[in-house]
Design an enzyme around this catalytic site. Structure first.
Site, PDB file in Angstrom:
ATOM      1  N   ALA A   1      46.276  38.516  39.956  1.00 38.84           N
ATOM      2  CA  ALA A   1      46.918  37.783  38.860  1.00 38.84           C
ATOM      3  C   ALA A   1      46.084  36.570  38.482  1.00 38.84           C
ATOM      4  O   ALA A   1      45.200  36.149  39.231  1.00 38.84           O
ATOM      5  CB  ALA A   1      48.313  37.327  39.288  1.00 38.84           C
ATOM      6  N   ASN A   2      46.387  36.033  37.311  1.00 37.15           N
ATOM      7  CA  ASN A   2      45.857  34.732  36.921  1.00 37.15           C
ATOM      8  C   ASN A   2      46.873  33.660  37.291  1.00 37.15           C
ATOM      9  O   ASN A   2      48.063  33.941  37.398  1.00 37.15           O
ATOM     10  CB  ASN A   2      45.636  34.681  35.403  1.00 37.15           C
ATOM     11  CG  ASN A   2      44.336  35.318  34.986  1.00 37.15           C
ATOM     12  OD1 ASN A   2      43.805  36.163  35.676  1.00 37.15           O
ATOM     13  ND2 ASN A   2      43.844  34.908  33.836  1.00 37.15           N
ATOM     14  N   ARG A   3      46.418  32.443  37.394  1.00 38.67           N
ATOM     15  CA  ARG A   3      47.292  31.319  37.681  1.00 38.67           C
ATOM     16  C   ARG A   3      47.935  30.861  36.371  1.00 38.67           C
ATOM     17  O   ARG A   3      47.223  30.465  35.460  1.00 38.67           O
ATOM     18  CB  ARG A   3      46.424  30.190  38.239  1.00 38.67           C
ATOM     19  CG  ARG A   3      47.055  29.328  39.268  1.00 38.67           C
ATOM     20  CD  ARG A   3      46.080  28.256  39.683  1.00 38.67           C
ATOM     21  NE  ARG A   3      45.203  28.658  40.782  1.00 38.67           N
ATOM     22  CZ  ARG A   3      45.615  28.797  42.048  1.00 38.67           C
ATOM     23  NH1 ARG A   3      46.856  28.603  42.372  1.00 38.67           N
ATOM     24  NH2 ARG A   3      44.755  29.138  42.993  1.00 38.67           N
ATOM     25  N   SER A   4      49.253  30.970  36.260  1.00 40.28           N
ATOM     26  CA  SER A   4      49.943  30.507  35.061  1.00 40.28           C
ATOM     27  C   SER A   4      51.406  30.300  35.376  1.00 40.28           C
ATOM     28  O   SER A   4      52.060  31.182  35.921  1.00 40.28           O
ATOM     29  CB  SER A   4      49.799  31.540  33.934  1.00 40.28           C
ATOM     30  OG  SER A   4      50.676  31.227  32.868  1.00 40.28           O
TER      31      SER A   4
END
Ligand code: C5P
Length: 214
Positions: free
Chosen positions: A29-32
């Site tokens: 995942a991306n950090r958001s």
């Protein structure tokens, strides 16, 4: 600013990360946090727009007056965006994972002597796809999180993705998951640099700008 400025308009917003499965219990995942995208969806609804919020996995309450569609993966987000069309404007705030695991395991991968190698394939670019589609919304807004040469990268991204505006976000400080953003709004006619603002204030200002444009 009057409350009903966006009445009769449909605005599509993407927010949050995407999760790309490795196996049933693991993902990349991306950090958001989703905070900025959710705030934008809420600010657009507060101006009277019908808002479809396509949200990746986040733990945030749905803003008042917003229709929310929850998704996990980039491909599901792309499909949900497609299903929500037509729209007058789209604001793509999601931090979409650039890659997915090409052949996610159906069962939990066991720890063995050798660590598994992950083969990755590129995900669809939802913003670029929408900007180039036959059903392109009149106003397409992308985001760019950058740590250096923020404006230069955003100007290039605007052209590359076919977006009308890029909201460039200077993430060199503690923005990720934080409560404030430093924004440069890149349009066809120039660059507008905003003072550091709380995310709800960024959302309100952007929603007003979108109402001006529509
Ligand atoms: O290329 P980059 O990820 O920096 O671009 C960011 C912008 O593109 C954001 O608006 C993001 O929501 C959008 N994007 C997308 N689909 C992707 C990657 C990025 O919609 N696969």
């Amino acid at each position: 600013p009057s409350a009903g400025r966006l009445r009769g308009k449909h605005v599509l917003v993407t927010a949050g990360p995407t999760h790309e499965p490795i196996d049933p219990v693991r993902y990349i995942a991306n950090r958001s946090s989703g905070k900025q995208g959710f705030a934008i969806a809420g600010a657009l609804a507060a101006l009277g727009a019908r808002v479809t919020l396509v949200a990746g996995p986040v733990t945030l309450p749905t803003p008042a007056g917003v229709d929310r569609v929850d998704v996990e993966t980039a491909r599901a987000m792309a499909a949900a965006v497609d299903s929500a069309l037509p729209a007058d404007a789209a604001v793509m705030v999601a931090a979409v994972a650039d890659w997915r695991v090409s052949d996610a395991a159906g069962q939990k991968i066991k720890k063995e002597e050798n660590s598994p190698a992950l083969a990755l394939v590129e995900n669809p670019d939802i913003l670029a796809g929408l900007a180039g589609s036959a059903q392109r919304p009149r106003l397409v807004v992308g985001f760019a999180a950058e740590t250096e040469q923020v404006i230069e990268h955003a100007i290039a991204k605007r052209t590359r993705k076919g977006a009308d505006w890029i909201v460039a976000n200077d993430v060199s400080g503690d923005v990720m998951g934080g409560d404030a953003n430093t924004i440069h709004l890149v349009t066809a006619t120039g660059v507008e640099s905003w003072e550091k603002l709380a995310k709800p204030d960024v959302a309100r200002r952007l929603a007003e700008r979108i109402a001006d444009a529509l």
